[in-house]
Design a protein around this motif. Sequence first.
Motif, short mmCIF file in Angstrom:
data_model
loop_
_atom_site.label_atom_id
_atom_site.label_comp_id
_atom_site.label_asym_id
_atom_site.label_seq_id
_atom_site.Cartn_x
_atom_site.Cartn_y
_atom_site.Cartn_z
N ILE A 45 -5.81 -2.96 -2.88
CA ILE A 45 -5.29 -2.50 -2.86
C ILE A 45 -5.07 -2.27 -4.44
N ALA A 46 -4.45 -3.46 -4.86
CA ALA A 46 -4.27 -3.42 -6.60
C ALA A 46 -5.27 -2.75 -7.18
N ASN B 92 0.78 -0.95 0.52
CA ASN B 92 0.21 0.19 -0.04
C ASN B 92 1.08 1.46 -0.02
N HIS B 93 2.33 1.15 0.68
CA HIS B 93 2.76 2.80 0.74
C HIS B 93 3.55 2.81 -0.89
N ALA B 94 3.83 1.39 -1.62
CA ALA B 94 4.03 1.81 -2.90
C ALA B 94 2.94 2.62 -4.39
N ALA B 95 1.59 1.84 -4.04
CA ALA B 95 0.89 2.06 -4.68
C ALA B 95 0.32 3.42 -4.13
N SER B 96 -0.10 3.69 -3.13
CA SER B 96 -1.08 5.17 -2.74
C SER B 96 -0.02 6.12 -2.75
N LYS B 97 1.92 6.37 -2.76
CA LYS B 97 1.86 7.42 -3.17
C LYS B 97 2.74 7.73 -4.54
N SER C 97 -7.99 6.96 1.26
CA SER C 97 -8.30 5.43 0.56
C SER C 97 -7.13 4.37 1.44
N GLY C 98 -5.92 5.04 0.70
CA GLY C 98 -4.40 4.57 1.72
C GLY C 98 -4.76 3.45 2.23
N HIS C 99 -5.50 4.96 3.63
CA HIS C 99 -4.97 4.75 5.01
C HIS C 99 -6.44 3.69 5.03
N LEU C 100 -7.35 3.80 5.10
CA LEU C 100 -9.32 2.99 5.11
C LEU C 100 -8.36 1.98 4.60
N ILE C 101 -7.54 1.54 3.79
CA ILE C 101 -8.11 -0.24 3.91
C ILE C 101 -6.97 -0.35 4.61
N ASN C 102 -6.30 0.01 4.99
CA ASN C 102 -4.80 -0.58 5.79
C ASN C 102 -5.06 -0.41 7.08
N ARG C 103 -5.93 0.87 7.34
CA ARG C 103 -7.16 0.62 9.21
C ARG C 103 -7.23 -1.60 8.31
N ALA C 104 -8.36 -1.17 7.67
CA ALA C 104 -9.07 -2.12 7.24
C ALA C 104 -8.04 -3.81 7.53
#
Lengths: 124, 94
Positions: free
Chosen positions: B35-36, A39-44, A86-93
């Motif tokens: 994510i993907a 997620n760190h890679a994808a969302s930044k 959205s990255g934060h939300l999916i990581n928290r989930a």
Amino acid sequence: MNVSVIVDFLIGFLILAGALLCLIAAFGVIRLPDVYTRNHAASKAATLGVMFILLGTFIYFYAFEGHFNSRLILGIVFLFMTSPISGHLINRAAYNSGVKLWDKSVRDDLKKYNSNLMDKSSAD
Amino acid sequence: MLEIVIRIALFCCSLAMLGLIYRVIKGPTVPDRVIALDAIGVNLVAITALISIVLKSHAFLEVILLIGILAFIGTVAFAKYLEKGVIIERERNR
């Protein structure tokens, strides 16, 4: 070297940099070991790459067609606001639904915080 | 020169999308796949912008904003489903 050539180079640089950032984000999503690093890679990287490409498109339409498109500006602002959220939300989930961290990661401050919270609530 | 650059950029974006599709298929957990899929939506925005440069038309630029909004809403709904089990809660029963 007139202005059109300079604008051409600027657009080319922005679009190429954005596309390479998107590609790097995809490589990160493939190669990194667990959900959080992916997620760190994808969302930044993907966000910055798409913002570069949209800025290049905006300059293209403004310079070559004389068409000021405000939807592209709105799209840049919207992506910049919502993609990290959205990255934060999916990581928290993922964390709350019990996805494990990578087995070589060393710190988990949230786990300590949660166990402290559990102890306090059981003491009350 | 700009045509070649845009073709190269389209190739990079589609290669990135193939890699993300690999992660959607193989990803070991559900958040990986979400994510993907979110990143695929963001890449689709980039491909729409590049295609509208190739076609030299500004008729598709609304689609960019639309795809961004839809990807955000979908990801938020998926995150809430994974965390709470429901997407739209009924009234609080306390």
